[in-house]
Design an enzyme around this catalytic site. Structure first.
Site, PDB file in Angstrom:
ATOM      1  CE1 TYR A  56      -4.456  -0.586  -7.132  1.00  0.00           C
ATOM      2  CE2 TYR A  56      -4.637   0.714  -9.153  1.00  0.00           C
ATOM      3  CZ  TYR A  56      -4.585  -0.586  -8.449  1.00  0.00           C
ATOM      4  OH  TYR A  56      -5.297  -1.564  -9.177  1.00  0.00           O
ATOM      5  N   GLY A  57      -2.646   4.400  -3.304  1.00  0.00           N
ATOM      6  CA  GLY A  57      -1.719   5.396  -2.709  1.00  0.00           C
ATOM      7  C   GLY A  57      -0.768   4.759  -1.752  1.00  0.00           C
TER       8      GLY A  57
END
Length: 78
Positions: A56-57
């Protein structure tokens, strides 16, 4: 009061907070402090289940989502 459910042997809130949109896939990532404030407010409402993942980065900050959760739960996690 938030209802809870068992996820294996772990008790979690019946409703969870999806954290992907705070740092991935929906435009610019949220400011760390703003996102942490949202998560702390969720805790105050009884949420104890937060969905995150290492992907999710983004390229410039691959651990952005984890940083949000770390900041949000600093001092209240065990």
């Amino acid at each position: 009061m938030m209802k809870t459910r068992l996820l294996g042997t772990l008790e979690v809130s019946a409703l969870g907070v999806g954290c992907m949109g705070m740092s991935h896939a929906t435009g610019a990532p949220m400011d760390l402090d703003e996102a942490a404030a949202v998560l702390r407010a969720a805790v105050e409402e009884g949420y104890i289940f937060f969905d995150t993942a290492k992907n999710y980065g983004f390229a410039g900050d691959p651990h952005h989502n984890e940083k949000i959760l770390g900041r949000a739960f600093e001092g209240i996690r065990d």
